[in-house]
Scaffold this motif. Structure first.
Motif: not given
Ligand code: GTB
Length: 216
Positions: A41-44, A48-49, A53-56
């Motif tokens: 989801s956009f929230k997920a 942090p998890a 994987l993707n800092p953005f």
């Protein structure tokens, strides 16, 4: 270890295959590598998890055997370098195919992304129409140049490569714009990309995800 790719739980493009996980799916289908999707989801995507994987906080990401990657271009290049089918063996031809990948992402895609921003995000701004004219001029300049280079060729550099995969993926975002009507050679190039069995499998799989999330 099974490859895992992240994608939208419910893509805002309603299954048109325009989100950037599609180019990763397509590349994996071209080289015959099985993979599984982790849908977010956009929230997920901002938790942090996923930020690990993707800092953005974006999709797609790619995980395989201790390697985690983000950026669709880097992911497709990684796939193309590790499996045969997407890059030529000849070193110079390989370098040129990679140059086309960068051209797709760095030279052709930016004004196309700007167009999406104008149409979707800036739609209510008083200057929307003027800006769209300017953005379309920048897109047309790139399409003129690309069409001239492609000419009557089937692909950009001889055989289909990761360069074509990225270029077709980028140009597909223009399908609904009407701009491609003036570029029959590019429209035919897109159609050749979309007709590839690997593309069709990837497209069907992402569409099935959207339909499962929004059955109506
Ligand atoms: N440079 C990165 C890459 O190539 O991987 C850009 C990744 C990116 O923009 N991801 C988008 C994302 O995660 C999805 S693909 N956005 C959520 C966020 O930033 O919070 C872009 C996209 C989104 C929607 C459509 N659409 O609806 O048509 C098309 C493309």
């Amino acid at each position: 270890m099974m490859i895992t790719v992240t994608g939208f739980e419910k893509s805002p493009d309603r299954g048109q295959g325009l989100a950037r996980d599609m180019r990763v799916r397509w590349a994996l289908e071209e080289v015959g590598q099985p993979y599984e999707m982790r849908l977010l989801s956009f929230k997920a995507m901002k938790e942090p998890a996923h930020l690990a994987l993707n800092p953005f906080g974006q999709i797609p990401t790619y995980e395989e055997d201790g390697l985690a990657l983000f950026e669709s271009g880097a992911i497709v290049l990684h796939i193309a370098e590790r499996h045969s089918g997407l890059l030529p063996d000849d070193a110079n031809a390989r370098a040129r195919a990679i140059a086309w990948m960068f051209a797709a992402i760095g030279t052709v895609e930016p004004p196309i992304v700007d167009r999406t921003v104008v149409v979707l995000i800036e739609a209510k701004e008083s200057w929307r129409d003027q800006r769209l004219v300017l953005v379309d001029q920048r897109i047309r300049a790139r399409l003129d140049e690309l069409s001239a280079r492609l000419g009557d060729g089937e692909w950009l550099e001889g055989a289909f490569s990761a360069g074509d995969l990225m270029m077709v993926s980028v140009l597909l975002r223009l399908k609904s714009s009407g701009l491609l009507g003036d570029y029959p050679k590019l429209a035919a190039y897109l159609a050749r990309g979309e007709a590839r069995p690997a593309y069709r499998r990837a497209f069907a799989d992402q569409l099935a995800v959207f339909k499962a999330a929004a059955p109506d």
